[in-house]
Design an enzyme around this catalytic site. Structure first.
Site, PDB file in Angstrom:
ATOM      1  N   ASP A 154      -6.479   2.389  12.377  1.00  0.00           N
ATOM      2  CA  ASP A 154      -5.190   1.727  12.601  1.00  0.00           C
ATOM      3  C   ASP A 154      -4.240   2.697  13.321  1.00  0.00           C
ATOM      4  OD1 ASP A 154      -3.667  -0.862  10.999  1.00  0.00           O
ATOM      5  OD2 ASP A 154      -2.423   0.642  12.000  1.00  0.00           O
ATOM      6  N   ILE A 155      -3.498   2.169  14.290  1.00  0.00           N
ATOM      7  CA  ILE A 155      -2.625   3.027  15.088  1.00  0.00           C
ATOM      8  C   ILE A 155      -1.347   3.421  14.332  1.00  0.00           C
ATOM      9  CG2 ILE A 155      -1.195   1.285  16.259  1.00  0.00           C
ATOM     10  CD1 ILE A 155      -1.914   2.756  18.892  1.00  0.00           C
ATOM     11  N   ASN A 174      -5.054 -10.493   5.555  1.00  0.00           N
ATOM     12  CA  ASN A 174      -3.880 -11.371   5.500  1.00  0.00           C
ATOM     13  C   ASN A 174      -4.035 -12.539   6.471  1.00  0.00           C
ATOM     14  OD1 ASN A 174      -2.523  -9.468   3.808  1.00  0.00           O
ATOM     15  ND2 ASN A 174      -1.991  -8.259   5.609  1.00  0.00           N
ATOM     16  N   HIS A 229       2.060 -11.846   5.736  1.00  0.00           N
ATOM     17  CA  HIS A 229       2.191 -10.516   6.341  1.00  0.00           C
ATOM     18  C   HIS A 229       1.193 -10.234   7.453  1.00  0.00           C
ATOM     19  CE1 HIS A 229       5.065  -9.599   3.223  1.00  0.00           C
ATOM     20  NE2 HIS A 229       4.173  -9.906   2.300  1.00  0.00           N
ATOM     21  N   GLN A 230       0.636 -11.283   8.062  1.00  0.00           N
ATOM     22  CA  GLN A 230      -0.245 -11.047   9.215  1.00  0.00           C
ATOM     23  C   GLN A 230       0.621 -10.932  10.466  1.00  0.00           C
ATOM     24  OE1 GLN A 230      -2.910 -14.240  10.273  1.00  0.00           O
ATOM     25  NE2 GLN A 230      -4.243 -12.924  11.478  1.00  0.00           N
ATOM     26  N   VAL A 231       0.471  -9.836  11.173  1.00  0.00           N
ATOM     27  CA  VAL A 231       1.227  -9.618  12.411  1.00  0.00           C
ATOM     28  C   VAL A 231       0.335  -9.880  13.625  1.00  0.00           C
ATOM     29  CG1 VAL A 231       2.475  -7.899  13.780  1.00  0.00           C
ATOM     30  CG2 VAL A 231       2.789  -7.967  11.299  1.00  0.00           C
ATOM     31  N   HIS A 264      -8.470  -9.625  10.707  1.00  0.00           N
ATOM     32  CA  HIS A 264      -8.808  -8.210  10.497  1.00  0.00           C
ATOM     33  C   HIS A 264      -8.759  -7.877   9.018  1.00  0.00           C
ATOM     34  CE1 HIS A 264      -4.490  -8.591  11.467  1.00  0.00           C
ATOM     35  NE2 HIS A 264      -4.299  -7.661  10.530  1.00  0.00           N
ATOM     36  N   PHE A 265      -9.650  -6.993   8.628  1.00  0.00           N
ATOM     37  CA  PHE A 265      -9.668  -6.455   7.269  1.00  0.00           C
ATOM     38  C   PHE A 265      -9.147  -5.024   7.354  1.00  0.00           C
ATOM     39  CE2 PHE A 265     -12.333  -9.371   4.664  1.00  0.00           C
ATOM     40  CZ  PHE A 265     -12.661 -10.286   5.647  1.00  0.00           C
ATOM     41  N   HIS A 266      -8.166  -4.722   6.506  1.00  0.00           N
ATOM     42  CA  HIS A 266      -7.672  -3.349   6.408  1.00  0.00           C
ATOM     43  C   HIS A 266      -8.503  -2.612   5.363  1.00  0.00           C
ATOM     44  CE1 HIS A 266      -3.560  -4.004   8.242  1.00  0.00           C
ATOM     45  NE2 HIS A 266      -3.782  -5.234   7.845  1.00  0.00           N
TER      46      HIS A 266
HETATM   47  P1  5GP Z   1      -1.331  -7.126   9.900  1.00  0.00           P
HETATM   48  O1  5GP Z   1       0.078  -6.929   9.442  1.00  0.00           O
HETATM   49  O2  5GP Z   1      -1.432  -8.149  10.996  1.00  0.00           O
HETATM   50  O3  5GP Z   1      -2.264  -7.436   8.743  1.00  0.00           O
HETATM   51  O4  5GP Z   1      -1.816  -5.722  10.459  1.00  0.00           O
HETATM   52  C1  5GP Z   1      -1.990  -5.442  11.819  1.00  0.00           C
HETATM   53  C2  5GP Z   1      -2.372  -3.976  11.902  1.00  0.00           C
HETATM   54  O5  5GP Z   1      -2.801  -3.713  13.215  1.00  0.00           O
HETATM   55  C3  5GP Z   1      -1.217  -3.028  11.609  1.00  0.00           C
HETATM   56  O6  5GP Z   1      -1.592  -2.153  10.555  1.00  0.00           O
HETATM   57  C4  5GP Z   1      -1.002  -2.292  12.930  1.00  0.00           C
HETATM   58  O7  5GP Z   1      -0.644  -0.948  12.770  1.00  0.00           O
HETATM   59  C5  5GP Z   1      -2.347  -2.449  13.618  1.00  0.00           C
HETATM   60  N1  5GP Z   1      -2.270  -2.464  15.071  1.00  0.00           N
HETATM   61  C6  5GP Z   1      -1.453  -3.234  15.837  1.00  0.00           C
HETATM   62  N2  5GP Z   1      -1.666  -2.996  17.148  1.00  0.00           N
HETATM   63  C7  5GP Z   1      -2.646  -2.046  17.209  1.00  0.00           C
HETATM   64  C8  5GP Z   1      -3.291  -1.384  18.312  1.00  0.00           C
HETATM   65  O8  5GP Z   1      -3.023  -1.597  19.478  1.00  0.00           O
HETATM   66  N3  5GP Z   1      -4.249  -0.461  17.985  1.00  0.00           N
HETATM   67  C9  5GP Z   1      -4.580  -0.189  16.686  1.00  0.00           C
HETATM   68  N4  5GP Z   1      -5.526   0.736  16.489  1.00  0.00           N
HETATM   69  N5  5GP Z   1      -3.995  -0.798  15.647  1.00  0.00           N
HETATM   70  C10 5GP Z   1      -3.031  -1.726  15.900  1.00  0.00           C
END
Ligand code: 5GP
Ligand code: ZN
Length: 141
Positions: A36-37, A90, A96-98, A103-105
Site C-alpha cells: 500500500d502506498i 471494504n 470506507h472503500q475509496v 481489494h483485500f488489505h
Molecule cells: P480503501 O479505503 O478503498 O479500502 O483502500 C484503498 C487503499 O489503496 C488505501 O490504503 C490507499 O493507500 C491505497 N492506494 C490508493 N492508491 C494507490 C496507489 O496508487 N498505489 C498503491 N500502492 N496503493 C494505493
C-alpha cells in the site's frame, strides 16, 4: 496475461497492467499483491483480483479463488506467522472503500512497544523504505 476484465479508468487496473508503478510482492494469473502506498503500519499490503469489480460479490469465483492463497503467502512473507494482523475488505463508500476495485488489505498490527493502531492513520510512505521492505518480503516468499 489476459486484460479483458480490466478497465481503462481505474488506478488498480492500471497497476495490474504496469501503467502505474507499484511495489509488487507477488502475483498469480488472476490476482496481484503489492505494498500500500499510504500504509497504516509497516508491511501494509493489498491483494486484488485481475478483474475489475467494485464489489466483492461481483468478482467471479475463479478470481476470488486465487486471492486468499496469495494473501496467505504474502502474510507469511511479511512475517505475520509471528505477529497479529487484520485481513480487511471494504465494499462501497459507506463501508470506507475509496478505490472502486475490490481489494483485500493485509494490515500488520504493531508490536507492544509501538502500541495499538487507532483509526486509519495512513502516512505517505518513503519510497526508499518501501523498496527496502519489499526486498525483505520477497526474500521470504
Ligand atoms: P480503501 O479505503 O478503498 O479500502 O483502500 C484503498 C487503499 O489503496 C488505501 O490504503 C490507499 O493507500 C491505497 N492506494 C490508493 N492508491 C494507490 C496507489 O496508487 N498505489 C498503491 N500502492 N496503493 C494505493
Ligand atoms: Zn479496476
Amino acid at each position: 496475461m489476459a486484460n479483458e476484465h480490466l478497465i481503462d479508468d481505474c488506478i488498480f487496473c492500471k497497476i495490474i497492467r504496469g501503467e502505474i508503478p507499484s511495489h509488487k510482492i507477488a502475483e498469480t494469473d488472476k490476482a496481484y499483491s503489492f505494498l500500500d502506498i499510504n500504509p497504516i503500519s509497516e508491511g501494509h499490503a493489498l491483494v486484488i483480483p485481475k478483474y475489475h469489480g467494485e464489489f466483492f460479490h461481483q468478482v467471479p469465483d475463479d478470481y476470488l479463488a486465487d486471492i486468499l492463497p496469495l494473501a496467505r503467502k504474502v502474510a507469511l512473507a511479511i512475517g505475520l506467522d509471528e505477529g497479529q494482523y487484520n485481513l480487511l475488505q471494504n465494499n462501497g463508500p459507506m463501508a470506507h472503500q475509496v478505490v472502486p476495485h475490490v481489494h483485500f488489505h493485509i494490515i500488520p498490527k504493531p508490536n507492544k512497544e509501538e502500541g495499538l493502531i487507532v483509526g486509519w492513520p495512513m502516512k505517505e510512505a518513503n519510497q526508499d523504505n518501501l523498496k527496502q521492505l519489499l526486498g525483505k518480503i520477497k526474500e521470504k516468499l
